[in-house]
Write a protein that holds these residues in place. Structure first.
Motif, PDB file in Angstrom:
ATOM      1  N   GLU A 398       0.808  -1.217   0.000  1.00 38.09           N
ATOM      2  CA  GLU A 398       0.000   0.000   0.000  1.00 38.09           C
ATOM      3  C   GLU A 398       0.845   1.273   0.000  1.00 38.09           C
ATOM      4  OE1 GLU A 398      -2.151  -3.440   1.362  1.00 38.09           O
ATOM      5  OE2 GLU A 398      -0.345  -2.511   2.193  1.00 38.09           O
ATOM      6  N   THR A 399       2.077   1.187   0.453  1.00 34.38           N
ATOM      7  CA  THR A 399       2.916   2.386   0.573  1.00 34.38           C
ATOM      8  C   THR A 399       4.097   2.408  -0.390  1.00 34.38           C
ATOM      9  OG1 THR A 399       4.283   1.356   2.314  1.00 34.38           O
ATOM     10  CG2 THR A 399       2.340   2.615   3.028  1.00 34.38           C
ATOM     11  N   SER A 402       4.483   5.375  -3.056  1.00 31.88           N
ATOM     12  CA  SER A 402       4.719   6.698  -2.472  1.00 31.88           C
ATOM     13  C   SER A 402       6.089   6.808  -1.835  1.00 31.88           C
ATOM     14  CB  SER A 402       3.624   7.036  -1.448  1.00 31.88           C
ATOM     15  OG  SER A 402       3.657   6.129  -0.366  1.00 31.88           O
TER      16      SER A 402
END
Length: 507
Positions: A398-399, A402
């Protein structure tokens, strides 16, 4: 009032400052080309009737790149930069590009010409061209530009660790798209480790059946084929890593007989405690031969990464069975370690200063940007390039995007552009634009310079991932297409670009 790097200062009150990212450029490429000449006062319009002709040679890689190019410029081209400080009395800010639109030329001449000796050069050139086109009030523009470009290093990689945290197929594809937009060309895929074994082997199914975090968190052969094909269309090699002989505890969930049993000081087995692969058994080599045969038939690249780091020797030493033309990747250390490997006859990849999982507070991309992998030594021709590392102990699917982008972009420019490109302030402004460009194209990248914004359409069209067609490619052709690194290209005399001509030399 003036906007320098990372803050706005007030001339009449120098102690009063506001944290703010630098003003973004518009229509500037990342990474910076080797030769980049721009006439900033000459700006040309682009019509929607733009057509593209490929001369001498074409293939699916180029056709797909042109499809992406059209989507990127007609749907996702960057809007001219706007700053809300315009509304502050006597701010001194102005729309820096406004005069270009007032003085725009409308000349139909030779269009845009992109010349390359290889498909890969044309692929990189098409991406750069998409970056220098920008929009203003719905009209597309490009400046009068001349570029000659080629990469400084052959190997410009990203290491992705999918063993500590499983990275979904969708995230893997997004990582590859980010690599394409940053001209990086090697995905180093750290597939398995102590924690899990997500590669789904058909010859040894228990490796993932028992070794994956969950039976569904695996990469099937079809998943891997899709990822490789997505990478091929973007000029990215996929090098798998099966780290051995250490970091193999994950293998032992399904096949504990492969590992070295650890013993205590009384020569008693320690239940569940295993060390590296057991080199004392012939069955170990038979197992590896069968597994690696399967792996090299799925991954077409001619390179297989074996890790070979952090091997714990205690179990080998305690176990009574154990008898007493590589490329070296420098994980830790600097010039001393690099030059020692070179002096021993090895070629080198450098990663020490590009560990992206170490996330300090504040603005820190400059540390990656200033990292010089050659150390200005005459033996630098043995340095093939480098890789940024996204180890995933504390980074999840999910990260991942980024954290990776646009921080990895700093290393991408160091690996692509000339060693003379070191202006941090100029790079910071272009990096602002590049961050917004990646966001606008659908990558959920992170912040890079502190307080800022990127203009994204409210009703943003969702663009589906392009279809991936599985093909029975000739194995040698895939290796040739995937592993060739060096290319050069140029497009010259950018004027009224109703036609883009892509031509290849007969070399």
């Amino acid at each position: 009032m003036e906007n320098s790097m990372y803050e706005v200062r007030f001339k009449t009150s120098p102690d009063f400052r506001i944290k703010r990212a630098p003003n973004s450029t518009i229509g500037e490429p990342w990474p910076l080309p080797q030769l980049y000449n721009v006439k900033y006062d000459n700006v040309f319009k682009i019509n929607e009737s733009l057509s593209i002709h490929i001369r001498n040679y074409s293939c699916d890689i180029l056709q797909k790149a042109i499809d992406r190019f059209k989507v990127n410029i007609f749907e996702f081209s960057l809007e001219e930069y706007y700053t809300n400080f315009l509304h502050i009395e006597a701010s001194g800010f102005q729309n820096l590009n406004k005069k270009y639109h007032q003085d725009t030329l409308d000349i139909k001449k030779t269009g845009i010409v992109l010349r390359s000796e290889e498909v890969w050069g044309a692929l990189r050139g098409i991406e750069t061209l998409s970056q220098v086109i920008f929009s203003y009030k719905g009209q597309l523009y490009v400046r009068d530009t001349s570029i000659r470009d080629f990469p400084r290093f052959k190997h410009r990689g990203v290491l992705v660790d999918s063993a500590r945290h499983f990275m979904t197929k969708e995230v893997m594809l997004d990582i590859l798209e980010g690599m394409y937009q940053n001209k990086m060309n090697v995905l180093h895929w750290h597939l398995v480790d102590d924690q899990s074994f997500p590669y789904q082997s058909k010859v040894f199914p228990d490796l993932s059946n028992k070794g994956a975090y969950h039976p569904s968190l695996v990469y099937t052969h079809e998943d891997i084929t899709d990822i490789i094909e997505y990478a091929r269309l973007r000029g990215v090699r996929v090098i798998p890593e099966f780290d051995t002989p250490g970091h193999v505890y994950g293998w032992g969930f399904g096949h504990p007989e492969m590992l070295t049993q650890c013993y205590d000081e009384r020569k008693q087995k320690i239940p569940g405690c295993y060390g590296p692969l057991n080199p004392a058994r012939n069955t170990t080599y038979q197992f590896l031969e069968k597994l690696y045969t399967e792996i090299i038939n799925i991954f077409p690249d001619k390179t297989l990464h074996l890790g070979s780091d952090e091997v714990p020797l205690e179990c080998w030493n305690s176990n009574p069975e154990v008898p007493k033309d590589a490329i070296i990747q420098i994980w830790l250390g600097g010039a001393r370690e690099v030059l020692r490997a070179i002096d021993q006859g090895y070629r080198v990849l450098f990663s020490s200063c590009w560990y992206l999982d170490n996330i300090p507070h504040g603005v820190h991309w400059m540390n990656y940007y200033k990292c010089e992998p050659t150390f200005k030594d005459p033996r630098e021709d043995k340095i093939l390039g480098g890789e940024v590392c996204l180890w995933s102990e504390y980074i999840t699917s999910e990260t991942a995007i980024s954290v990776l982008w646009p921080r990895a972009s700093a290393a991408a420019e160091r690996l692509w552009s000339s060693s003379a490109v070191t202006d941090i302030e100029a790079a910071g402004k272009r990096l602002q634009e590049h961050r917004c460009r990646m966001l606008r194209r659908g990558l959920q990248v992170g912040q890079i310079n502190g307080p800022d914004y990127c203009f994204l359409p409210r009703q943003r069209k969702v663009v589906e991932k392009e279809d991936i067609h599985r093909k029975n490619y000739n194995h040698e052709n895939i290796i040739r297409l995937s592993s060739k690194n060096s290319f050069s290209w140029k497009y010259i005399n950018i004027i009224e670009p109703f036609v883009i001509g892509i031509s290849f030399s007969s070399k």
